[in-house]
Each structure stands twice: as structure tokens, then as C-alpha cells.
Scaffold this active site. Structure first.
Site, PDB file in Angstrom:
ATOM      1  N   GLY A  32     -10.359   2.587   8.324  1.00  0.00           N
ATOM      2  CA  GLY A  32     -10.960   1.415   7.719  1.00  0.00           C
ATOM      3  C   GLY A  32     -10.375   0.981   6.391  1.00  0.00           C
ATOM      4  CB  THR A  84      -0.916   0.024   1.240  1.00  0.00           C
ATOM      5  OG1 THR A  84      -0.127   0.333   2.410  1.00  0.00           O
ATOM      6  CG2 THR A  84      -1.601  -1.322   1.447  1.00  0.00           C
ATOM      7  CB  CYS A  85       0.173   4.853  -0.107  1.00  0.00           C
ATOM      8  SG  CYS A  85      -1.128   4.997   1.133  1.00  0.00           S
ATOM      9  CB  SER A 113      -3.553   2.901  10.314  1.00  0.00           C
ATOM     10  OG  SER A 113      -3.894   1.680   9.697  1.00  0.00           O
ATOM     11  CG  MET A 172      -6.314  21.749   4.915  1.00  0.00           C
ATOM     12  SD  MET A 172      -6.201  20.251   5.922  1.00  0.00           S
ATOM     13  CE  MET A 172      -7.372  20.638   7.217  1.00  0.00           C
ATOM     14  N   GLY A 173      -9.605  21.563   1.670  1.00  0.00           N
ATOM     15  CA  GLY A 173     -10.953  21.573   1.111  1.00  0.00           C
ATOM     16  C   GLY A 173     -11.309  20.223   0.501  1.00  0.00           C
TER      17      GLY A 173
END
Length: 542
Positions: free
Chosen positions: A208, A142-143, A202, A288-289
């Protein structure tokens, strides 16, 4: 005696040699060792790392070791077996190992080079299982992590081979990988994947997405040769643990980032019935938006207005979030857009406030169906909403400091839930270990069934021959009868070979039963296990 070093130095594909290739009466070369065990129906020859079994040529109750000088010494068969390097592969259970690099131990530049795309996972599993000491494998890439799970015949050699494989595929020196990797074995490796699946490893505790990624590993790898019983069982159990932790502890509930806290706070302040009806305005389409939109979407939002200097960023958001309606408004329409909004999120880099008391006081009131208060949730630093706005009637304003309190409270709550999750993991770890321990008896079960089947078919043929010409119905009836008798006779012994932790029988008792059956029926399970493993490795590399 130097048997162990000779055996360990050979590749597994050279270990198996058919019984017919050895001649009992011939003299071994001077650099070889010849071992004969006459109390067993076979003898074992170990020559330059080659193991083969033959019928004995002489009667003796000891193992005779003949070295290069022709001197012979007698030692017990038990002592010989203990010192043989073959013992490592037959007496000890294969190890589950995780060789990993994660965001906690390794820079992103290295993880990028070692990352394996999902489409390449089956190929990677096959290549890993082609290594001499690797039986099973899985890749979790994964990343934030690159972890390889294997079942290895030898811990040291298995780690060495996998690390060299990673070095070759990623183009990174072994020394660099070794500096950043972590290694976990058996119960520690099992606990790790359970914690990963539960979201305890994590960056955002309890998130999740990682559970979905673990599920994808099992889905993509299913049916791939090398994603065997141990590893597939491990991942299936990890998925179950991840689900159980989230269901029983609710660890995924509660925001732990500023953007998710902003959305959660808005939902807390709105009446529940207004969650889907509230009109949402977002000012600023930056990073952030974008996160605010992501969390709004996860909560079921289907439409919003976005005010931004340029339309390009808004178009990019539309491409990413295709399932919701995003309406673009230029910056000069900010106030008119605010007048039509119930909840306003602000996330811009402006160094001065966008909303002052005099701007907001003339805005029309919002409906009582959404609580009667217009909500300003400001996640910008410097602030986009002046502090004086919160004094206005019909307006509620919250800034980053208010959100941090929500985040901190939720984080503390998740830490408490993480402690509950560890108890669940401890329980599930015992169950998985019991299941894996039960696999120790599988070769004996197979051998016992094969032994009984051999006797059944042999005597059945003799019986049918004596009966003369019989019709098919009679033949089938006799066969069914013979199978029924064998199954009933085997039922008791096989029950005492199964161990899953669900009854009072201990693992030691189960293994004692296994060894007793091996002795009584001369099943030679340990030799068979070694031969099966060798054959499997040879077949893989043809």
C-alpha cells in the site's frame, strides 16, 4: 521539398513570429521557401524553421512553392499540409511518455544519484517543462523507482531532452542511463502508472505504500506550472485506480513476507477479542525484529517487551516507533519475561535454541481469554525454539517453515487477485483514453465560443448605440438576453463536441463534428493550437 527538415531543426521559441514582420511583395532569400495559400484568408511562410501567417497577396487556389532557383510548382494545399513538419505538432496529439528506472531495471547506486527529494519536485517540473518539446511533467521518486512522466510534442526529441536533463542533474552519462531506463508511450505509459498505483509493479505485490507516494506526487505538484491537465488527470485517475483495485480485489490482504506472516499467524491463533489484550514479547532487536514490530504496529499493537543484549538497539526502535510503548529487558531476564507473555516472537542469531522443553514446562499457564495457549513464533534460522516445545500442553510453537506455507498461500492468492486487478485497469484505461481524446475538441470549443462572443459583443454595441441613452437595468437586460440567445444556439454544437465515452457517439463522430465546425466557421483551430504552444514555450523561457 525540404520544409520538414528546416522546421524540425529550429527551437520552438523561434517558431512564432508576428504577422506584421513579413512583407508579401518582397522576394525571399535564395535559401528560403515561400508558400502562399490564397484559398484561405492567410498564407504561411516557412523560412529557416520560422513559421508565420499573412494575408494573401494573389488569388490562387493552389500552394505556390518558390525554391532557390526561382522555379515554381503547384501542389494542393492538403498535400502541402501533410508534408509540413508543423503537421507533427497540430495533427498528432501530444504523447504521454514515462522515462523510468526502477528496482527491476537499475542498480540502487544509479537510482540514488538520480533520486529527486520531494521538496525539489516543483523545481524539477519547471525545469523539465522549460525543455523545448515538453509541455507537462511529473516526478515519481521513491526508494525503488525514479520515473518521469511528461507530455511531449515529439516522442523522440522529448525522450532525448529528458534523458539529457537526467544526465545533467544526476551526473551520470546518457549512455549509462539509456542502458537501464525503460520507455513507455501513451496507453502503455498510462497502464504502467495504473499498475504502479495498484501495487502490481512493487516487490511486494499489492503493498500500500506506493499508493500513498503517488498521492503525494499529486499533492506536492498541484498548482505547479507544468503539472498540467493531462498529467494531473493521469495521476488523479491512477490514485482512483489504486483505491478501486484494493477495495474490489482485497489484494493488500495476506502476508507475503516472513515477518508479516509471523504477525498474521499470531493474530489468527489468538481470539479476536484478545488482539489488543495479549501480552507480546520480542526476543532480538535486529532487522527481522524491527520488521515484526512494524507489522505489529500496523495491526494496532501499542505495547511490547523487547529482550536484547544491549539497550542501544532498543532505544533506536523507541525513536522510530514513538507511538508505542517498548519496554527493554536484558538477556538474563528472558525467562522471567517469557513467563509474563502470551505471544513470544524470537528473532536472534543464536546458533543454539533459547527455549527447550525443560525451560518452558515450568512457565505459568496463560489466561483462557487469550486462548489458553502460549504462542512461540520463531522466525530465526537456526531455530531459537526447540522442536520439543510444541509437544507441551498449553503451548503452540511455529517456525519458519510453517510461516512459509502462509506466505506461499497468500502469494498465490495475490497473484489471482492481480489478474482481477488487470481487468479493472483495462476498464479504467479505456475511460482515461476517452477523457483524453475528448480534449482534442477543446481548442475548437474555445474558438467557437470566442467567435460567437465576438459577434455578440459587436452587435450588442450596435444595438445599444441605436437605442440611445438607456439606463443600467436596460443595458443589463439586453446583455443577459444576448448571452442567453448565444448559449442556447451553441448548446447543440458544443454537446456534439464533447466526448467522454458515456454515450453512443464514437470518437470519430465527435472529431468529424469538430472538423465540420472548423470548416463552417473558419476557426483555423490547428494553426491556433500551434501558435498557442509556441507562445507558451516562449513565455516560459522569458
Amino acid at each position: 521539398m525540404a520544409v520538414s527538415s528546416a522546421f524540425a531543426g529550429a527551437k520552438l521559441e523561434t517558431l512564432f513570429l508576428s504577422n506584421a514582420t513579413a512583407t508579401p511583395t518582397s522576394s525571399p532569400p535564395t535559401s528560403h521557401f515561400q508558400i502562399g495559400v490564397s484559398s484561405k484568408p492567410r498564407r504561411t511562410l516557412i523560412q529557416r524553421g520560422i513559421v508565420r501567417c499573412e494575408a494573401p497577396s494573389a488569388a490562387s487556389s493552389d500552394v505556390v512553392v518558390e525554391n532557390s532557383s526561382g522555379n515554381a510548382s503547384s501542389i494542393s494545399a492538403l498535400e502541402q499540409l501533410k508534408t509540413s513538419a508543423a503537421d507533427r505538432y497540430t495533427k498528432e496529439k501530444s504523447s504521454i511518455i514515462v522515462i523510468g528506472l526502477s528496482i527491476h531495471t537499475c542498480p540502487v547506486e544509479m537510482r540514488e544519484k538520480l533520486a529527486i527529494p520531494e521538496a525539489e519536485w516543483p523545481r524539477a517540473i519547471k525545469e523539465l517543462c522549460a525543455l523545448n518539446h515538453i509541455e507537462e511533467a511529473a516526478v515519481l521518486s521513491t526508494c525503488n523507482r525514479m520515473e518521469i512522466y511528461v507530455v511531449a510534442l515529439s516522442q523522440h526529441r522529448g525522450v532525448k531532452e529528458v534523458t539529457e536533463w537526467m544526465s545533467k542533474t544526476g551526473g551520470i552519462p546518457v549512455s549509462e542511463i539509456s542502458d537501464h531506463r525503460f520507455l513507455l508511450y501513451n496507453s502503455d505509459a498510462t497502464r504502467h502508472i495504473f499498475q504502479v498505483s495498484a501495487g502490481l509493479d512493487s516487490l511486494v505485490l499489492g503493498e500500500g505504500q506506493i499508493l500513498s507516494q503517488v498521492k503525494q506526487v499529486a499533492k506536492v505538484s498541484q498548482g505547479v506550472a507544468g503539472f498540467g491537465r493531462n498529467i494531473s488527470g493521469l495521476f488523479k485517475h491512477a490514485i482512483m485506480v489504486g483505491k478501486r483495485v484494493r477495495t474490489e480485489t482485497k489484494i493488500a490482504e495476506g502476508a507475503v513476507s516472513v515477518s508479516s506472516a509471523a504477525v498474521e499467524l499470531a493474530l489468527m491463533k489468538l481470539p479476536h477479542s484478545a488482539h489488543s489484550a495479549a501480552r507480546v514479547l520480542l526476543i532480538g532487536a535486529g532487522k527481522m525484529g524491527k520488521l515484526v514490530i512494524k507489522h505489529l504496529v500496523s495491526k494496532g499493537c501499542t505495547k511490547m517487551v523487547v529482550v536484547n543484549r544491549s539497550v542501544e538497539r532498543v532505544d533506536a526502535l523507541r525513536d522510530e516507533f514513538k507511538d508505542i510503548e517498548i519496554v527493554y529487558k536484558p538477556l538474563d531476564e528472558m525467562m522471567s519475561s517469557a513467563a509474563e507473555a502470551d505471544v513470544i516472537f524470537t528473532s536472534t542469531s543464536s546458533e543454539t535454541p533459547l527455549f527447550f522443553k525443560e525451560n518452558v514446562i515450568d512457565l505459568p499457564p496463560v489466561s483462557e481469554t487469550v486462548g489458553g495457549n502460549r504462542l512461540f513464533i520463531d522466525i530465526s534460522v537456526p531455530r531459537n525454539v526447540g522442536s520439543c516445545v510444541k509437544d507441551l500442553e498449553g503451548t503452540k510453537a511455529y517456525n519458519v517453515d510453517d510461516l512459509k506455507e502462509v506466505v506461499a498461500a497468500n502469494r498465490e492468492d495475490r497473484l489471482r487477485k492481480a489478474m482481477e486487478a488487470q481487468k479493472i485497469i483495462d476498464e479504467e484505461l479505456k475511460l482515461f483514453e476517452a477523457w483524453r481524446d475528448s480534449l482534442e475538441t477543446v481548442p475548437t470549443i474555445r474558438k467557437l465560443r470566442a467567435y460567437a462572443e465576438q459577434i455578440r459583443t459587436s452587435d450588442l454595441e450596435k444595438c445599444l448605440a441605436k437605442m440611445g441613452d438607456v439606463n443600467n437595468n436596460t443595458r443589463k437586460a439586453v446583455e443577459v438576453l444576448s448571452r442567453g440567445i448565444v448559449n442556447k444556439l451553441l448548446h447543440g454544437p458544443l454537446q456534439h463536441l464533447r466526448y467522454d465515452g458515456s454515450d453512443d457517439r464514437t470518437l470519430d463522430e465527435t472529431l468529424e463534428n469538430m472538423h465540420a465546425l472548423n470548416r463552417m466557421f473558419n476557426l483555423e483551430t490547428e494553426i491556433s493550437v500551434l501558435e498557442e504552444k509556441i507562445r507558451a514555450k516562449v513565455e516560459q523561457q522569458k
